[in-house]
Enzyme design. Sequence first.
Site, PDB file in Angstrom:
ATOM      1  N   GLY A 156       0.802  -1.015   0.045  1.00 43.72           N
ATOM      2  CA  GLY A 156       0.123   0.286  -0.102  1.00 43.72           C
ATOM      3  C   GLY A 156       1.144   1.382   0.137  1.00 43.72           C
ATOM      4  O   GLY A 156       1.483   1.254   0.606  1.00 43.72           O
ATOM      5  N   GLU A 210      -4.791   6.809  -3.003  1.00 37.82           N
ATOM      6  CA  GLU A 210      -4.928   5.334  -3.092  1.00 37.82           C
ATOM      7  C   GLU A 210      -6.400   4.997  -2.258  1.00 37.82           C
ATOM      8  O   GLU A 210      -6.808   4.158  -1.544  1.00 37.82           O
ATOM      9  CB  GLU A 210      -4.597   4.269  -2.853  1.00 37.82           C
ATOM     10  CG  GLU A 210      -3.190   3.873  -3.868  1.00 37.82           C
ATOM     11  CD  GLU A 210      -1.718   3.065  -3.570  1.00 37.82           C
ATOM     12  OE1 GLU A 210      -2.132   2.311  -4.515  1.00 37.82           O
ATOM     13  OE2 GLU A 210      -2.173   2.533  -2.418  1.00 37.82           O
ATOM     14  N   ASN A 227       5.276  11.074 -10.947  1.00 39.60           N
ATOM     15  CA  ASN A 227       5.998  11.135 -12.245  1.00 39.60           C
ATOM     16  C   ASN A 227       5.377  11.361 -13.572  1.00 39.60           C
ATOM     17  O   ASN A 227       5.003  12.009 -13.845  1.00 39.60           O
ATOM     18  CB  ASN A 227       6.169   9.443 -12.047  1.00 39.60           C
ATOM     19  CG  ASN A 227       5.166   8.756 -12.933  1.00 39.60           C
ATOM     20  OD1 ASN A 227       3.823   9.501 -13.221  1.00 39.60           O
ATOM     21  ND2 ASN A 227       4.864   7.697 -12.365  1.00 39.60           N
ATOM     22  N   TYR A 273      11.709  10.546 -12.581  1.00 36.83           N
ATOM     23  CA  TYR A 273      12.083  10.391 -14.153  1.00 36.83           C
ATOM     24  C   TYR A 273      12.497   9.284 -14.572  1.00 36.83           C
ATOM     25  O   TYR A 273      13.174   8.768 -14.800  1.00 36.83           O
ATOM     26  CB  TYR A 273      12.602  11.266 -14.627  1.00 36.83           C
ATOM     27  CG  TYR A 273      12.029  11.915 -15.976  1.00 36.83           C
ATOM     28  CD1 TYR A 273      11.495  12.099 -16.319  1.00 36.83           C
ATOM     29  CD2 TYR A 273      13.857  11.870 -16.106  1.00 36.83           C
ATOM     30  CE1 TYR A 273      10.690  12.268 -17.989  1.00 36.83           C
ATOM     31  CE2 TYR A 273      13.485  12.049 -18.176  1.00 36.83           C
ATOM     32  CZ  TYR A 273      12.020  12.195 -18.967  1.00 36.83           C
ATOM     33  OH  TYR A 273      12.176  12.701 -19.604  1.00 36.83           O
ATOM     34  N   ASP A 291      13.638  -5.040  -9.153  1.00 37.19           N
ATOM     35  CA  ASP A 291      11.816  -4.786  -8.765  1.00 37.19           C
ATOM     36  C   ASP A 291      11.426  -3.960  -8.358  1.00 37.19           C
ATOM     37  O   ASP A 291      12.108  -3.208  -7.262  1.00 37.19           O
ATOM     38  CB  ASP A 291      11.608  -6.085  -7.358  1.00 37.19           C
ATOM     39  CG  ASP A 291       9.443  -5.527  -6.917  1.00 37.19           C
ATOM     40  OD1 ASP A 291       9.170  -4.664  -8.176  1.00 37.19           O
ATOM     41  OD2 ASP A 291       9.338  -5.850  -6.434  1.00 37.19           O
ATOM     42  N   ASP A 320       7.739   5.178  -3.254  1.00 37.80           N
ATOM     43  CA  ASP A 320       7.599   5.383  -2.330  1.00 37.80           C
ATOM     44  C   ASP A 320       8.270   5.643  -0.760  1.00 37.80           C
ATOM     45  O   ASP A 320       8.458   6.888  -0.190  1.00 37.80           O
ATOM     46  CB  ASP A 320       6.523   4.348  -1.295  1.00 37.80           C
ATOM     47  CG  ASP A 320       5.274   4.309  -2.180  1.00 37.80           C
ATOM     48  OD1 ASP A 320       4.415   4.876  -2.357  1.00 37.80           O
ATOM     49  OD2 ASP A 320       4.987   2.284  -2.741  1.00 37.80           O
ATOM     50  N   GLY A 358      15.922  -4.949  -4.133  1.00 37.32           N
ATOM     51  CA  GLY A 358      15.380  -6.316  -2.963  1.00 37.32           C
ATOM     52  C   GLY A 358      13.837  -6.316  -3.669  1.00 37.32           C
ATOM     53  O   GLY A 358      13.550  -5.747  -4.658  1.00 37.32           O
ATOM     54  N   GLY A 360       9.828  -6.758  -3.712  1.00 34.38           N
ATOM     55  CA  GLY A 360       8.822  -6.467  -3.049  1.00 34.38           C
ATOM     56  C   GLY A 360       8.819  -4.904  -2.724  1.00 34.38           C
ATOM     57  O   GLY A 360      10.127  -4.611  -2.168  1.00 34.38           O
TER      58      GLY A 360
END
Length: 286
Positions: free
Chosen positions: A38, A137, A181, A208, A233, A239, A272, A274
């Site tokens: 989230g 969200e 972005n 960017y 990832d 965030d 990493g 996640g």
Amino acid sequence: MKVVVVGSINLDLVVQADRFPKIGETMFGTDSKMLPGGKGANQAVAAARLGADVTMIGCVGEDAYGEIVLKNFQENMLDTSCIKKVAEPTGVAYITIAENDNSIILVQGANACVDRSLIDKYQAQILAADIVITQCEIPIETIRYLIDFCAENDVHLILNPAPTPEIAPEYLAKVTFLTPNEIEINQLFQQDAQTVLREHPNQIIMTYGAKGVRYHDREKLMEVPSYKVPVIDTTGAGDTFNAAFAVAYAKDQELEKAITFANLAASKTVQGLGAQSAMPRIEELV
Ligand code: RIB
């Protein structure tokens, strides 16, 4: 330093595959994981790991996923006293990671219950914050209400406009920082990014991707390069950027320095799997 995050709390169901499936196709994945996520929760955890005293304002369901995400907050030393348990199920994000990218389907669930009554109830916490962060969200009416409340009370507010909200430019003008972005900036302003940055100096901080971050300092377009690292990832990198930027800016109000620090923190996250697993702690960045 006190950071308040008003935003979403999800459980991320992450699947890895060699490629994205075609429409209608069933294919094998290579791994799957259930991870706390989230955008709001990720930003809260990232800020806490960077040494801030963080209060999360949001909602979770009275279900097993809700228990998992609350336990995760406690492990990350967040103040969870402003999180409401509601009858709706905890938000869930279905994330596919493939081809060095990701795709996300979000089921909002309890996040839809983050309404203005929570802003009213936790006014004292918001007023005591050095900086407040929010994202999109949760319902847009709540975000508008929070923007007005922070503007009226001179509280610094970062709005991370992801996913792109339907919001009038006069609201965007009231936030301290907007961190879109390139896609979000075009959707929000329907103008090219350079023009938008020039018209909002020292306010719009555009991420960017691998190319770094851009903003206008009233005299010229500034480009703060990203760190070149191997990417596993990218989920949660934005965030981490927002949280680290908030923490660094609240500390000494130096824009370029805060962006450089945020780029460094984000570069750790992409290494990493996640959103939260690879978020750095302050010791890794000094
Ligand atoms: O920004 C990454 C987040 O977006 C994920 O953790 C997922 O929950 C979605 O909200």
